[in-house]
Design a protein around this motif. Structure first.
Motif, PDB file in Angstrom:
ATOM      1  N   LYS A   1       2.886   6.731  -5.442  1.00 26.26           N
ATOM      2  CA  LYS A   1       1.508   6.739  -4.953  1.00 26.26           C
ATOM      3  C   LYS A   1       1.480   6.336  -3.473  1.00 26.26           C
ATOM      4  CE  LYS A   1      -1.995   6.984  -7.041  1.00 26.26           C
ATOM      5  NZ  LYS A   1      -2.877   8.145  -7.294  1.00 26.26           N
ATOM      6  N   GLY A   2       2.320   5.387  -3.105  1.00 29.39           N
ATOM      7  CA  GLY A   2       2.401   4.948  -1.712  1.00 29.39           C
ATOM      8  C   GLY A   2       2.880   6.056  -0.788  1.00 29.39           C
ATOM      9  N   GLU A   3       3.832   6.847  -1.274  1.00 31.76           N
ATOM     10  CA  GLU A   3       4.330   7.979  -0.473  1.00 31.76           C
ATOM     11  C   GLU A   3       3.226   9.014  -0.267  1.00 31.76           C
ATOM     12  OE1 GLU A   3       8.077   9.624  -1.779  1.00 31.76           O
ATOM     13  OE2 GLU A   3       8.784   7.647  -2.402  1.00 31.76           O
ATOM     14  N   GLU A   4       2.406   9.208  -1.287  1.00 31.95           N
ATOM     15  CA  GLU A   4       1.279  10.151  -1.154  1.00 31.95           C
ATOM     16  C   GLU A   4       0.288   9.636  -0.104  1.00 31.95           C
ATOM     17  OE1 GLU A   4      -0.374  10.457  -5.061  1.00 31.95           O
ATOM     18  OE2 GLU A   4       1.425  11.385  -5.906  1.00 31.95           O
ATOM     19  N   ARG A   5       0.036   8.318  -0.116  1.00 27.99           N
ATOM     20  CA  ARG A   5      -0.873   7.727   0.878  1.00 27.99           C
ATOM     21  C   ARG A   5      -0.303   7.880   2.289  1.00 27.99           C
ATOM     22  NH1 ARG A   5      -1.149   2.761  -2.953  1.00 27.99           N
ATOM     23  NH2 ARG A   5      -2.951   3.264  -4.271  1.00 27.99           N
ATOM     24  N   ALA A   6       1.003   7.669   2.410  1.00 28.69           N
ATOM     25  CA  ALA A   6       1.656   7.790   3.719  1.00 28.69           C
ATOM     26  C   ALA A   6       1.484   9.207   4.263  1.00 28.69           C
ATOM     27  CB  ALA A   6       3.136   7.445   3.592  1.00 28.69           C
ATOM     28  N   LYS A   7       1.676  10.190   3.398  1.00 29.40           N
ATOM     29  CA  LYS A   7       1.558  11.598   3.824  1.00 29.40           C
ATOM     30  C   LYS A   7       0.129  11.911   4.285  1.00 29.40           C
ATOM     31  CE  LYS A   7       2.949  16.109   3.591  1.00 29.40           C
ATOM     32  NZ  LYS A   7       1.711  16.856   3.631  1.00 29.40           N
ATOM     33  N   ILE A   8      -0.870  11.386   3.581  1.00 24.33           N
ATOM     34  CA  ILE A   8      -2.270  11.602   3.969  1.00 24.33           C
ATOM     35  C   ILE A   8      -2.524  11.018   5.363  1.00 24.33           C
ATOM     36  CG2 ILE A   8      -4.662  10.908   3.453  1.00 24.33           C
ATOM     37  CD1 ILE A   8      -3.831  11.048   0.426  1.00 24.33           C
ATOM     38  N   CYS A   9      -1.976   9.828   5.603  1.00 21.03           N
ATOM     39  CA  CYS A   9      -2.166   9.183   6.915  1.00 21.03           C
ATOM     40  C   CYS A   9      -1.476   9.970   8.021  1.00 21.03           C
ATOM     41  CB  CYS A   9      -1.623   7.754   6.886  1.00 21.03           C
ATOM     42  SG  CYS A   9      -2.599   6.611   5.907  1.00 21.03           S
TER      43      CYS A   9
ATOM     44  N   TYR B   1       0.816  -1.221   0.000  1.00 25.00           N
ATOM     45  CA  TYR B   1       0.000   0.000   0.000  1.00 25.00           C
ATOM     46  C   TYR B   1       0.851   1.273   0.000  1.00 25.00           C
ATOM     47  CZ  TYR B   1      -4.155   2.814   1.036  1.00 25.00           C
ATOM     48  OH  TYR B   1      -5.196   3.717   0.973  1.00 25.00           O
ATOM     49  N   PHE B   2       2.022   1.198   0.611  1.00 26.17           N
ATOM     50  CA  PHE B   2       2.863   2.396   0.714  1.00 26.17           C
ATOM     51  C   PHE B   2       4.080   2.353  -0.212  1.00 26.17           C
ATOM     52  CE2 PHE B   2       0.718   2.225   4.933  1.00 26.17           C
ATOM     53  CZ  PHE B   2       0.001   3.402   4.800  1.00 26.17           C
ATOM     54  N   GLN B   3       4.043   1.460  -1.203  1.00 31.96           N
ATOM     55  CA  GLN B   3       5.145   1.392  -2.160  1.00 31.96           C
ATOM     56  C   GLN B   3       4.925   2.393  -3.286  1.00 31.96           C
ATOM     57  OE1 GLN B   3       7.839  -0.686  -1.434  1.00 31.96           O
ATOM     58  NE2 GLN B   3       6.635  -0.796   0.429  1.00 31.96           N
TER      59      GLN B   3
END
Length: 205
Positions: A130-138, A125-127
């Motif tokens: 796109k994964g980095e963008e998800r990490a930042k949102i979290c 999920y954090f690869q």
């Protein structure tokens, strides 16, 4: 022709035919259109639902009863879909249906992880970018909604001690970020918020 698939699907529903031919979906040019016709017929003519109703109400049992498992295998589930989620079958059939934004999808997953509905985030999920963008949102959500920080400038003070940083990330179910994506909590914070890279912000901690 794609239009004839509905007649074959009706025979499957009535029990006259067990399944589609192995060659039914072989032609990639018509595959999507055929699957859409089958799913739309099931929703509109069998269940008498609107697409919006179907997205809310379609269940795994419905998919089995409507024999939609015969086409489900050709639909790539979104990364956030759980094994028993079937809403994406409806979204595949009706591409015009409004979709949640990427941020809404990420927060849906994160909130399910926090509440225990999910045991963990989806694989990979954090690869990637796109994964980095998800990490930042979290992390943004963790800071503003869970830790109630006025702004992220408080992070060096809180994350300056590695042990405390790991403890907080574990508490808020984001330790996976420093296990898979970043070298350390310091690396995570300074990558996400470059204005916090100034060593002076971290010195006293």
């Amino acid at each position: 022709m794609p239009s004839k698939i509905v007649e074959r699907y009706k025979r499957i529903l009535s029990g006259e035919q067990k399944r589609f031919s192995p060659y039914e979906f072989e032609d990639a040019q018509y595959r999507k259109q055929k699957i859409q016709l089958v799913v739309r017929y099931a929703i509109e003519n069998v269940k008498k639902w609107t697409p919006e109703q179907a997205r809310r109400q379609l269940s795994v049992k419905d998919v089995k009863d409507l024999k939609l498992h015969l086409v489900r295998e050709y639909i790539e589930p979104p990364i956030e879909a759980k094994p028993d989620d079937v809403y994406y079958i409806v979204e595949y059939a009706y591409p015009y249906l409004p979709r949640p934004s990427e941020e809404q999808r990420v927060l849906w997953v994160y909130q399910e992880v926090l509440s225990g509905i999910r045991r963990h985030f989806p694989p990979l999920y954090f690869q990637s970018l796109k994964g980095e963008e998800r990490a930042k949102i979290c992390v943004d959500y963790m800071c503003s909604h869970l830790m109630k920080l006025p702004d992220v400038s408080h992070l060096p003070k809180i994350f300056g001690k590695t042990e405390r940083a790991y403890s907080l990330l574990k508490k808020y179910k984001l330790k996976i970020l420093v296990d898979t994506l970043y070298f350390s909590p310091f690396d995570m914070v300074t990558e996400m918020y470059p204005h916090l890279k100034d060593p002076a912000l971290w010195e006293e901690y």
